[in-house]
Write an enzyme that holds these catalytic residues in place. Structure first.
Site, PDB file in Angstrom:
ATOM      1  N   LYS A  39     -13.975  76.127 -78.867  1.00 16.56           N
ATOM      2  CA  LYS A  39     -15.102  76.942 -79.350  1.00 16.56           C
ATOM      3  C   LYS A  39     -16.186  77.130 -78.301  1.00 16.56           C
ATOM      4  O   LYS A  39     -16.641  76.159 -77.692  1.00 16.56           O
ATOM      5  CB  LYS A  39     -15.715  76.271 -80.589  1.00 16.56           C
ATOM      6  CG  LYS A  39     -16.708  77.172 -81.299  1.00 16.56           C
ATOM      7  CD  LYS A  39     -17.394  76.474 -82.447  1.00 16.56           C
ATOM      8  CE  LYS A  39     -18.748  77.108 -82.718  1.00 16.56           C
ATOM      9  NZ  LYS A  39     -19.649  76.255 -83.449  1.00 16.56           N
ATOM     10  N   LYS A  71     -21.738  66.799 -86.723  1.00 16.92           N
ATOM     11  CA  LYS A  71     -23.125  66.588 -86.259  1.00 16.92           C
ATOM     12  C   LYS A  71     -23.498  65.114 -86.295  1.00 16.92           C
ATOM     13  O   LYS A  71     -24.160  64.605 -85.388  1.00 16.92           O
ATOM     14  CB  LYS A  71     -24.104  67.396 -87.130  1.00 16.92           C
ATOM     15  CG  LYS A  71     -24.184  68.861 -86.758  1.00 16.92           C
ATOM     16  CD  LYS A  71     -25.151  69.077 -85.590  1.00 16.92           C
ATOM     17  CE  LYS A  71     -24.898  70.360 -84.831  1.00 16.92           C
ATOM     18  NZ  LYS A  71     -25.081  71.566 -85.615  1.00 16.92           N
ATOM     19  N   LYS A  81     -23.422  76.964 -77.973  1.00 13.22           N
ATOM     20  CA  LYS A  81     -24.576  76.722 -77.097  1.00 13.22           C
ATOM     21  C   LYS A  81     -24.842  75.239 -76.909  1.00 13.22           C
ATOM     22  O   LYS A  81     -25.460  74.836 -75.956  1.00 13.22           O
ATOM     23  CB  LYS A  81     -25.810  77.449 -77.616  1.00 13.22           C
ATOM     24  CG  LYS A  81     -26.053  77.315 -79.089  1.00 13.22           C
ATOM     25  CD  LYS A  81     -26.793  78.519 -79.645  1.00 13.22           C
ATOM     26  CE  LYS A  81     -26.483  78.645 -81.127  1.00 13.22           C
ATOM     27  NZ  LYS A  81     -26.854  79.892 -81.706  1.00 13.22           N
TER      28      LYS A  81
HETATM   29  P1  TYM Z   1     -24.734  79.557 -85.526  1.00  9.38           P
HETATM   30  O1  TYM Z   1     -26.143  79.807 -85.166  1.00  9.38           O
HETATM   31  O2  TYM Z   1     -24.067  78.325 -85.011  1.00  9.38           O
HETATM   32  O3  TYM Z   1     -23.839  80.783 -85.115  1.00  9.38           O
HETATM   33  C1  TYM Z   1     -24.218  82.084 -85.496  1.00  9.38           C
HETATM   34  C2  TYM Z   1     -23.021  82.934 -85.790  1.00  9.38           C
HETATM   35  O4  TYM Z   1     -22.172  83.016 -84.650  1.00  9.38           O
HETATM   36  C3  TYM Z   1     -20.862  82.610 -84.993  1.00  9.38           C
HETATM   37  N1  TYM Z   1     -20.270  81.892 -83.866  1.00  9.38           N
HETATM   38  C4  TYM Z   1     -19.040  82.142 -83.396  1.00  9.38           C
HETATM   39  N2  TYM Z   1     -18.118  83.035 -83.771  1.00  9.38           N
HETATM   40  C5  TYM Z   1     -16.974  83.069 -83.067  1.00  9.38           C
HETATM   41  N3  TYM Z   1     -16.710  82.250 -82.021  1.00  9.38           N
HETATM   42  C6  TYM Z   1     -17.611  81.330 -81.605  1.00  9.38           C
HETATM   43  N4  TYM Z   1     -17.355  80.560 -80.575  1.00  9.38           N
HETATM   44  C7  TYM Z   1     -18.849  81.255 -82.311  1.00  9.38           C
HETATM   45  N5  TYM Z   1     -19.950  80.489 -82.171  1.00  9.38           N
HETATM   46  C8  TYM Z   1     -20.815  80.888 -83.147  1.00  9.38           C
HETATM   47  C9  TYM Z   1     -21.012  81.702 -86.197  1.00  9.38           C
HETATM   48  O5  TYM Z   1     -19.835  81.649 -86.943  1.00  9.38           O
HETATM   49  C10 TYM Z   1     -22.148  82.370 -86.926  1.00  9.38           C
HETATM   50  O6  TYM Z   1     -21.677  83.443 -87.712  1.00  9.38           O
HETATM   51  N6  TYM Z   1     -25.256  78.071 -90.190  1.00  9.38           N
HETATM   52  C11 TYM Z   1     -25.249  79.218 -89.328  1.00  9.38           C
HETATM   53  C12 TYM Z   1     -26.507  80.064 -89.396  1.00  9.38           C
HETATM   54  C13 TYM Z   1     -26.874  80.452 -90.768  1.00  9.38           C
HETATM   55  C14 TYM Z   1     -26.256  81.443 -91.567  1.00  9.38           C
HETATM   56  C15 TYM Z   1     -26.951  81.462 -92.798  1.00  9.38           C
HETATM   57  C16 TYM Z   1     -25.180  82.316 -91.368  1.00  9.38           C
HETATM   58  C17 TYM Z   1     -27.891  79.918 -91.486  1.00  9.38           C
HETATM   59  N7  TYM Z   1     -27.936  80.526 -92.723  1.00  9.38           N
HETATM   60  C18 TYM Z   1     -26.603  82.327 -93.818  1.00  9.38           C
HETATM   61  C19 TYM Z   1     -24.836  83.164 -92.394  1.00  9.38           C
HETATM   62  C20 TYM Z   1     -25.535  83.185 -93.606  1.00  9.38           C
HETATM   63  C21 TYM Z   1     -25.075  78.737 -87.928  1.00  9.38           C
HETATM   64  O7  TYM Z   1     -25.439  77.648 -87.580  1.00  9.38           O
HETATM   65  O8  TYM Z   1     -24.560  79.651 -87.097  1.00  9.38           O
END
Ligand code: TYM
Length: 331
Positions: A194, A111, A197
Site C-alpha cells: 500500500k 494502528k 503517507k
Molecule cells: P485516508 O486519509 O487514509 O485516505 C483517503 C482516501 O484515499 C484512499 N487511499 C488509497 N486508495 C488506493 N490506494 C492507496 N494506496 C490508498 N491510500 C489511501 C483511501 O481508501 C481513502 O478513500 N478514514 C478515512 C478518511 C475518512 C472518510 C470518512 C472517508 C474519514 N471519514 C468518511 C470516507 C467517508 C481515511 O483515513 O482515509
C-alpha cells in the site's frame, strides 16, 4: 439524485494512492450527484499533530482537492471540524457501538501496533466518527479505496442499528463505490502493498512532488535481479511496479515490459525510467495549479466558507430529525 460523501485525513499532501483510490472518483461523481467532500481534520487528531501541522496539512489537502479538479460550485467542499453536528452524531452512535466490535476492526489493530503508547479512545471509535461523517448527509455512495471497505461495513452496521433501535427507516445503507469496479489499492514503491503517507520515506509519490523527486523515488523503487525462467511468477515488489505502470502508462508500454519479463529480458532501470516520465507527465498540471492556489488565500477562504454553510445546512437538518427520533424533544 444520489448523495455522495467522502473525505481524506489531512496528514500531509495527497499521494497517488489517494488520487486513484478516492479523489479521481470525487471529480467524476461531482458531475451528476449531490456530493459532500470534506477534509477529515477531527480524524487526524488521533495522532496528536501540533496546531501548526494540523492547520498546514488542512490547507495542503484543500489545495490538492482544488488542484485535482474538485469544483466548489458542483460539490460541497468543507472541513469536518466546521460541522460540529458530526461530533454530536458521533456521540449518539458511540452509545450503540460496542467495545468488542470496535477492537476487531483491522485498522484499529494495525494502528495499535504502530502506536502502542497512544491507543486512545478516538482511535478505537474511529469507525463511529467515520459513520457519522457519512450518514450525517444520509449518503448512498462513498468513493474510497480498498483499505476503507471494512469501515463502510461498520457504517452500515451503525446505520441499520439506529434504524432498528428506533423502529425507523431513516438512514440509507451507504456503499463503498468505484463505478461498479473492485475498489483500488495502489502499492508503495518500497515493495509494500500500500502506498501511504505514514509509510516510510520513498514509499509514496505526492501530487506536488517535482520531477527530480519523482525520478529519484521511482528509480529507487525496490526490484530484484530479474526472472531466470520464462513466465516466472512476479514477487510482490515487481507486481507493484507493473501495477503502477498499468495505472500510469500507455497500455502498449505495459505489454512491452510484460513481454520482456516473460522472456527474462527485462531491464528494470529502463522500465522505471519510463514509469518516472509517465508519472511526471501525469502530475505536471497538478503542480502548476498547486502553485497558483497556494498563493491565493482569499479564494481558499471563500471556498471553505461557502462549503461550511452548505454542509452545515444539511447536517443541521439531520441532527434535528435524529434528536427528535431519539427523544430529545421540546416541551
Ligand atoms: P485516508 O486519509 O487514509 O485516505 C483517503 C482516501 O484515499 C484512499 N487511499 C488509497 N486508495 C488506493 N490506494 C492507496 N494506496 C490508498 N491510500 C489511501 C483511501 O481508501 C481513502 O478513500 N478514514 C478515512 C478518511 C475518512 C472518510 C470518512 C472517508 C474519514 N471519514 C468518511 C470516507 C467517508 C481515511 O483515513 O482515509
Amino acid at each position: 439524485m444520489k448523495t455522495v460523501v467522502s473525505g481524506i485525513r489531512p496528514t500531509g499532501n495527497l499521494h497517488l494512492g489517494n488520487y486513484f483510490g478516492a479523489l479521481r472518483n470525487f471529480i467524476k461523481m461531482q458531475e451528476t450527484n449531490n456530493c459532500y467532500f470534506f477534509i477529515a481534520d477531527y480524524h487526524s487528531l488521533t495522532t496528536h499533530p501540533t496546531p501548526a501541522d494540523l492547520h498546514g496539512n488542512v490547507k495542503n489537502v484543500l489545495i490538492d482537492y482544488l488542484a485535482a479538479g474538485l469544483d466548489p460550485e458542483k460539490a460541497t467542499l468543507y472541513l469536518q471540524s466546521d460541522v460540529p453536528e458530526v461530533a454530536e452524531l458521533y456521540l449518539f452512535l458511540n452509545m450503540n457501538a460496542y467495545k468488542g466490535e470496535l477492537e476487531r476492526v483491522t485498522s484499529f489493530k494495525d494502528k495499535a501496533r504502530v502506536q502502542p503508547d497512544n491507543i486512545n479512545a478516538g482511535l478505537l471509535t474511529y469507525p463511529t466518527l467515520m459513520a457519522a461523517d457519512i450518514i450525517i448527509h444520509k449518503a448512498h455512495m462513498v468513493p474510497v479505496g480498498k483499505d476503507q471497505e471494512q469501515h463502510l461495513e461498520m457504517t452500515r452496521t451503525f446505520a441499520n442499528r439506529f434504524n432498528r433501535m428506533y423502529k425507523v427507516d431513516y438512514f440509507p445503507e451507504p456503499v463503498a463505490y468505484n463505478f461498479g469496479e473492485e475498489l483500488i489499492k495502489i502499492p508503495g514503491l518500497d515493495g509494500s502493498t500500500k502506498m501511504g503517507k505514514s509509510e516510510g520515506e520513498g514509499n509514496a509519490i505526492f501530487l506536488g512532488d517535482d520531477s527530480a523527486i519523482i525520478r529519484k523515488k521511482v528509480m529507487k523503487a525496490v526490484t530484484d535481479a530479474g526472472p531466470t525462467q520464462q513466465n516466472q511468477p512476479k514477487p510482490q515488489a515487481i507486481q507493484n511496479l507493473f501495477y503502477l505502470m498499468q495505472v500510469m502508462s500507455k497500455p502498449e508500454m505495459l505489454s512491452f515490459y510484460e513481454e520482456e519479463y516473460k522472456n527474462c529480458r527485462i531491464r528494470y532501470g529502463d522500465m522505471k525510467k519510463q514509469l518516472a516520465e509517465d508519472v511526471i507527465a501525469f502530475t505536471e498540471p497538478f503542480r502548476e495549479r498547486i502553485k497558483e492556489l497556494s498563493a491565493n488565500n482569499e479564494y481558499l477562504r471563500k471556498v471553505v466558507s461557502i462549503g461550511r454553510d452548505k454542509a452545515h445546512e444539511s447536517a443541521a437538518n439531520t441532527i434535528r430529525e435524529v434528536r427528535n427520533i431519539i427523544g430529545f424533544r421540546s416541551f
